[in-house]
Design a protein around this motif. Structure first.
Motif, PDB file in Angstrom:
ATOM      1  N   LEU A 355      21.896  31.354 -46.480  1.00 13.82           N
ATOM      2  CA  LEU A 355      22.085  29.930 -46.261  1.00 13.82           C
ATOM      3  C   LEU A 355      21.355  29.101 -47.318  1.00 13.82           C
ATOM      4  CD1 LEU A 355      23.245  27.732 -44.472  1.00 13.82           C
ATOM      5  CD2 LEU A 355      21.141  27.846 -43.073  1.00 13.82           C
ATOM      6  N   LYS A 356      20.157  29.568 -47.700  1.00 14.03           N
ATOM      7  CA  LYS A 356      19.374  28.887 -48.716  1.00 14.03           C
ATOM      8  C   LYS A 356      20.071  28.916 -50.066  1.00 14.03           C
ATOM      9  CE  LYS A 356      14.751  28.954 -50.751  1.00 14.03           C
ATOM     10  NZ  LYS A 356      13.452  29.679 -50.749  1.00 14.03           N
ATOM     11  N   HIS A 357      20.614  30.126 -50.428  1.00 14.48           N
ATOM     12  CA  HIS A 357      21.341  30.270 -51.680  1.00 14.48           C
ATOM     13  C   HIS A 357      22.570  29.361 -51.680  1.00 14.48           C
ATOM     14  CE1 HIS A 357      22.885  32.162 -55.307  1.00 14.48           C
ATOM     15  NE2 HIS A 357      24.060  32.382 -54.669  1.00 14.48           N
ATOM     16  N   GLY A 358      23.269  29.343 -50.524  1.00 16.73           N
ATOM     17  CA  GLY A 358      24.461  28.485 -50.413  1.00 16.73           C
ATOM     18  C   GLY A 358      24.086  27.022 -50.576  1.00 16.73           C
ATOM     19  N   SER A 361      23.313  26.337 -54.274  1.00 16.10           N
ATOM     20  CA  SER A 361      24.563  26.261 -55.049  1.00 16.10           C
ATOM     21  C   SER A 361      25.267  24.948 -54.758  1.00 16.10           C
ATOM     22  CB  SER A 361      25.464  27.446 -54.673  1.00 16.10           C
ATOM     23  OG  SER A 361      24.821  28.672 -55.013  1.00 16.10           O
ATOM     24  N   GLY A 362      25.322  24.625 -53.509  1.00 13.97           N
ATOM     25  CA  GLY A 362      25.999  23.365 -53.118  1.00 13.97           C
ATOM     26  C   GLY A 362      25.295  22.164 -53.705  1.00 13.97           C
ATOM     27  N   LEU A 363      23.944  22.204 -53.678  1.00 14.10           N
ATOM     28  CA  LEU A 363      23.183  21.082 -54.203  1.00 14.10           C
ATOM     29  C   LEU A 363      23.387  20.935 -55.717  1.00 14.10           C
ATOM     30  CD1 LEU A 363      19.818  21.358 -52.234  1.00 14.10           C
ATOM     31  CD2 LEU A 363      21.541  19.553 -52.074  1.00 14.10           C
ATOM     32  N   VAL A 368      25.622  17.856 -60.107  1.00 11.92           N
ATOM     33  CA  VAL A 368      26.442  17.668 -61.324  1.00 11.92           C
ATOM     34  C   VAL A 368      27.516  16.624 -61.053  1.00 11.92           C
ATOM     35  CG1 VAL A 368      28.066  18.813 -62.884  1.00 11.92           C
ATOM     36  CG2 VAL A 368      25.952  19.969 -62.217  1.00 11.92           C
ATOM     37  N   GLU A 369      28.186  16.816 -59.908  1.00 13.12           N
ATOM     38  CA  GLU A 369      29.257  15.876 -59.590  1.00 13.12           C
ATOM     39  C   GLU A 369      28.699  14.466 -59.427  1.00 13.12           C
ATOM     40  OE1 GLU A 369      31.054  17.448 -56.123  1.00 13.12           O
ATOM     41  OE2 GLU A 369      32.210  18.992 -57.201  1.00 13.12           O
TER      42      GLU A 369
END
Length: 477
Positions: A355-358, A361-363, A368-369
């Motif tokens: 969950l932390k890795h996800g 990655s999401g952050l 960037v976006e």
């Protein structure tokens, strides 16, 4: 021819015939229906003979005072019965006939044994009648309450026996409390029976309240007891719904109401003691029951205490076994729980890493976006701001141009107005005015504006454009 006699002659012949027929005394059996005695002590009687309730013979009789003073106490002492109306007697009398008052018996003597026998026979008849009617033992068969404390008393309020009864009852050594209600009645004489029966009738109206009835009579002559050998009184007592206790003060013989009463005591004091003793017996019984209950309670408590100790002892081992068993189960469950917790923690740790890795990655992607979006919005904003600034500058330059034009117009107008004012000032200058031929008249360097301000003889100064002259006023008008 029949012999004609006067009434007195006839009565004289009757008297003579009676003397011949009864030269001495005769014994006569009769019942006393009336009895009177006067102040002289003479006793006058009416003697009757009955068949059932029908009087078959009647005669007057007299006991002269001297004889009456001896016969009356002798009779009453011997029979225990008052010499009164209603008794049967065997009297020795002389038959006397007075021409004016008729036949009369002059009583000389009385045989008390006959009356005693007759009374005994009457008592026996009454007793047999009560037994034949099946009521003789009815009152005695009533059950006396365990604690007889509400007592209806039949007596005379002034009788010594009643006072003894109340004193004994109220001052008993145990302090027992009794409720008593006196129903007054005559306890001697001809009114004894009806008054006692009336008292019983009044008590009967409250029979559910009282525990017992006491008929008491203290002292008095033994002869007065004949009233208590009465059938009507006895039948009322036998069928009375409350136990009747008698104490009429006669120690030798029992009257009929003594025989049919629930309990016969000798004296009123004995009746009171009877009630006190009854309550005392119940009180002692209560004490015995109390002691028994206390003893039984102690034994029960001891037994239950021992039983409880045994149960407690057994329970102690059972509890220890139960605790040990539960302890083992608890340890087992604890180990299982610890393993489950470790497995659960490891699993959740892995899930948390994922969950932390996800999230990282999401952050990153979001960052960037968001950065691109911000740059795009900054460019749009910069362009919008530049356009707005340009528009505002254009508006400002236009306003500045308008303002400059207006200022120049205002300055031109002001310049023209100043020039005009300058010319006006120049024209109004006093020197220029003097040059145009005007003069100024002064006195003491002050301009004179009216001829009225000067007086004849004063010196005035007149200024011209090119000089000044001084003049003196010679005339003023």
């Amino acid at each position: 021819m029949n012999q004609q006699l006067t009434l007195s002659q006839l009565n004289a012949k009757i008297k003579g015939a009676l003397l011949d027929a009864f030269p001495g005394t005769v014994w006569v059996v009769a019942e006393v229906s009336e009895l009177k005695h006067n102040r002289s002590g003479h006793c006058y009687l009416e003697l009757v003979e009955k068949e059932g309730s029908t009087i078959t013979a009647r005669s007057r009789a007299t006991i002269w005072s001297y004889t009456y003073r001896m016969l009356k106490p002798y009779f009453e002492t011997s029979t225990g019965q008052l010499f009164s109306e209603g008794i049967k007697v065997l009297v020795q009398a002389t038959v006397e006939y007075h021409p004016a008052y008729g036949l009369s018996l002059n009583i000389k003597d009385i045989d008390p044994t006959y009356t005693v026998g007759d009374m005994a026979m009457q008592r026996k008849e009454i007793i047999n009648r009560l037994k034949a009617e099946g009521v003789f033992d009815m009152n005695r068969e009533l059950e006396l309450p365990l604690v007889p404390q509400k007592i209806a008393v039949i007596s005379s309020a002034t009788a010594a026996g009643y006072q003894d009864f109340m004193n004994q009852l109220e001052n008993n050594e145990y302090g027992f409390k009794f409720y008593t209600k006196l129903f007054e009645a005559y306890m001697q004489g001809a009114e004894t029976v009806p008054s006692i029966v009336h008292a019983l009738e009044r008590i009967f109206a409250h029979d559910d309240f009282f525990d017992a009835v006491a008929i008491i009579r203290g002292g008095g002559a033994t002869a007065d007891l004949s009233s208590f050998d009465d059938y009507d009184l006895a039948i009322n007592i036998t069928q009375f719904p409350l136990p009747v206790i008698t104490g009429i003060g006669h120690e030798k013989d029992d009257t009929i109401i003594d025989l049919v009463a629930h309990t016969r005591m000798k004296t009123p004091t004995a009746v009171a003691e009877f009630f006190v003793t009854g309550v005392e017996r119940y009180y002692e019984r209560l004490l015995e029951l109390e002691n028994g209950i206390v003893q039984l309670t102690r034994e029960t408590l001891d037994f239950q205490q021992e039983k409880l100790e045994r149960v407690a002892e057994g329970l102690k081992y059972s509890v220890a076994d139960f605790i040990n068993d539960r302890q083992r189960q608890l340890n087992k469950r604890s180990n299982e729980l610890q393993q489950n917790v470790s497995q659960f923690s490891y699993k959740k740790h892995n899930e948390l890493d994922k969950l932390k890795h996800g999230i990282h990655s999401g952050l990153s992607l979001w960052f960037v976006e968001a950065k691109n979006d911000v740059g795009h919005k900054q460019r749009i904003l910069r362009r919008v701001v530049g356009e707005a600034v340009f528009k505002e500058n254009a508006k400002l330059n236009h306003q500045q141009d308008l303002l400059s034009g207006r200022v120049r117009n205002v300055l031109a107008k002001e310049h023209d107005r100043i020039l005009l004012n300058k010319n006006s000032v120049r024209l109004l200058n006093p020197e220029n005015v003097l040059k145009r031929g005007f003069t100024l008249t002064l006195r003491n360097d002050k301009i004179i504006k009216s001829y009225k301000d000067v007086a004849v003889g004063e010196e005035l100064e007149t200024r011209f454009a090119d000089g000044t002259v001084t003049s003196k006023i010679t005339k003023n008008k």
